[in-house]
Every structure is written in structure tokens, then in C-alpha cells.
Write a protein that holds these residues in place. Sequence first.
Motif, short mmCIF file in Angstrom:
data_model
loop_
_atom_site.label_atom_id
_atom_site.label_comp_id
_atom_site.label_asym_id
_atom_site.label_seq_id
_atom_site.Cartn_x
_atom_site.Cartn_y
_atom_site.Cartn_z
N LYS A 189 -6.98 -5.07 3.37
CA LYS A 189 -6.33 -5.89 2.34
C LYS A 189 -5.14 -5.12 1.79
O LYS A 189 -5.24 -3.94 1.48
CB LYS A 189 -7.30 -6.20 1.19
N THR A 190 -4.02 -5.78 1.69
CA THR A 190 -2.84 -5.18 1.07
C THR A 190 -2.45 -6.03 -0.12
O THR A 190 -2.79 -7.22 -0.18
CB THR A 190 -1.65 -5.09 2.05
N ARG A 191 -1.75 -5.43 -1.05
CA ARG A 191 -1.32 -6.21 -2.21
C ARG A 191 -0.04 -5.64 -2.79
O ARG A 191 0.35 -4.51 -2.50
CB ARG A 191 -2.42 -6.28 -3.27
N THR A 192 0.58 -6.43 -3.62
CA THR A 192 1.80 -6.05 -4.30
C THR A 192 1.48 -5.79 -5.76
O THR A 192 0.74 -6.56 -6.38
CB THR A 192 2.84 -7.18 -4.20
N PHE A 193 1.99 -4.73 -6.28
CA PHE A 193 1.79 -4.39 -7.69
C PHE A 193 3.00 -4.90 -8.47
O PHE A 193 3.99 -4.19 -8.63
CB PHE A 193 1.61 -2.89 -7.86
N THR A 194 2.92 -6.12 -8.98
CA THR A 194 4.05 -6.73 -9.67
C THR A 194 4.33 -6.09 -11.03
O THR A 194 5.43 -6.24 -11.56
CB THR A 194 3.84 -8.24 -9.85
N GLU A 195 3.35 -5.38 -11.59
CA GLU A 195 3.58 -4.75 -12.89
C GLU A 195 4.42 -3.48 -12.76
O GLU A 195 4.93 -2.97 -13.75
CB GLU A 195 2.25 -4.44 -13.59
N LYS A 196 4.57 -2.97 -11.55
CA LYS A 196 5.42 -1.80 -11.31
C LYS A 196 6.83 -2.28 -11.00
O LYS A 196 7.04 -3.05 -10.08
CB LYS A 196 4.90 -0.97 -10.13
N THR A 197 7.79 -1.82 -11.77
CA THR A 197 9.18 -2.24 -11.55
C THR A 197 10.06 -1.01 -11.35
O THR A 197 9.68 0.11 -11.71
CB THR A 197 9.72 -3.04 -12.75
N TYR A 198 11.21 -1.23 -10.78
CA TYR A 198 12.17 -0.17 -10.53
C TYR A 198 13.56 -0.77 -10.51
O TYR A 198 13.74 -1.98 -10.45
CB TYR A 198 11.87 0.56 -9.21
N ALA A 200 -1.71 -2.56 8.84
CA ALA A 200 -2.91 -2.55 8.00
C ALA A 200 -3.57 -3.92 7.99
O ALA A 200 -4.80 -4.04 8.11
CB ALA A 200 -2.55 -2.12 6.58
N ARG A 201 -2.79 -4.98 7.87
CA ARG A 201 -3.34 -6.33 7.89
C ARG A 201 -3.95 -6.67 9.25
O ARG A 201 -4.96 -7.36 9.32
CB ARG A 201 -2.26 -7.35 7.54
N MET A 202 -3.33 -6.19 10.32
CA MET A 202 -3.86 -6.43 11.66
C MET A 202 -5.24 -5.80 11.82
O MET A 202 -6.08 -6.30 12.56
CB MET A 202 -2.91 -5.87 12.72
N ARG A 247 3.41 -9.48 19.52
CA ARG A 247 3.68 -10.91 19.33
C ARG A 247 2.41 -11.73 19.24
O ARG A 247 2.39 -12.81 18.69
CB ARG A 247 4.54 -11.44 20.48
N LYS A 248 1.33 -11.23 19.82
CA LYS A 248 0.09 -12.00 19.84
C LYS A 248 -0.58 -12.06 18.47
O LYS A 248 -1.48 -12.84 18.26
CB LYS A 248 -0.89 -11.43 20.86
N TRP A 249 -0.11 -11.24 17.53
CA TRP A 249 -0.71 -11.26 16.20
C TRP A 249 -0.12 -12.41 15.41
O TRP A 249 1.06 -12.42 15.10
CB TRP A 249 -0.48 -9.93 15.48
N HIS A 250 -0.94 -13.40 15.06
CA HIS A 250 -0.45 -14.59 14.38
C HIS A 250 -0.81 -14.62 12.91
O HIS A 250 -0.66 -15.65 12.27
CB HIS A 250 -0.98 -15.85 15.06
N GLY A 251 -1.26 -13.51 12.36
CA GLY A 251 -1.62 -13.45 10.95
C GLY A 251 -0.42 -13.15 10.08
O GLY A 251 -0.55 -12.51 9.07
N SER A 252 0.73 -13.61 10.49
CA SER A 252 1.96 -13.31 9.77
C SER A 252 1.90 -13.84 8.34
O SER A 252 1.58 -15.00 8.12
CB SER A 252 3.16 -13.93 10.48
N PRO A 253 2.21 -12.99 7.36
CA PRO A 253 2.22 -13.48 5.98
C PRO A 253 3.30 -14.54 5.76
O PRO A 253 3.19 -15.35 4.86
CB PRO A 253 2.49 -12.23 5.15
N ASP A 261 7.87 0.93 6.37
CA ASP A 261 6.91 0.47 5.37
C ASP A 261 6.42 -0.94 5.70
O ASP A 261 5.23 -1.25 5.52
CB ASP A 261 7.51 0.53 3.97
N ARG A 262 7.30 -1.79 6.21
CA ARG A 262 6.89 -3.15 6.59
C ARG A 262 5.96 -3.12 7.79
O ARG A 262 4.98 -3.87 7.86
CB ARG A 262 8.11 -4.01 6.87
#
Length: 114
Positions: free
Chosen positions: A20-29, A14-16, A101-107, A7-8
Amino acid sequence: MKGGAIDRIANIAARMKGWKTRTFTEKTYFHHRTMSTAEQGVIKARFKDGAKDYAVGSHPLWELFRTAYQMTKPPYIIGGLVLLLGYFWSVARGVERPVPRKWHGSPDTSRCSA
């Protein structure tokens, strides 16, 4: 990737590609057991989590902060240290990283500079 973190890797891929990716903070488990412990103990799971962190390209500084945070969760202190050990064990062994490794868009680093 063998051992998980698919998943990671999918999120990073996807970001590469410019998505756009996002986190749904309103969903909990609620996990009824500690993650990754179905077939192993917590210590071994933390070690493998550290190795996976390296494999997906986590920055060493990010891993230090993650280690500090994990030290506040059971098993206290040792869990975080084993996580860090797993990360640097992978560094020492030269484990292949499926994320280029060449991808530097690391979150990880973009969050630190924001």
C-alpha cells in the motif's frame, strides 16, 4: 532510469508487489524554481517530463488531462503542448518502458473509474 522518475518507478513497483502506498497531503513544500530546470529551460524540462510520463507507463488519456492542466501554468499553452509532444515523441520512437506493460493496476485508470 536514466533521466529521473525513479521515485515514480519505486511507487509503481511497490504497488505491483501488493504494498500500500499513500500520499501525505499534510506535508507541504515550496520549490524555489521550476522542477527539472537546474540545467535546462522550462520548455526542455516539460518535453523530458512528457517522455518520462510515457516511460513510466502513463495512459494516453491521463496525459491529455495532464496536458490540459499544464496549459494553465507558465509558460501558458506551450508548456502543456510540449509536454504532450514529449510523450508522443517517445511513443513514435518506441522508447522502452521500465515498468512492465502487463501490469494493469495503473493508478491512472483506477482513479478514472472510481
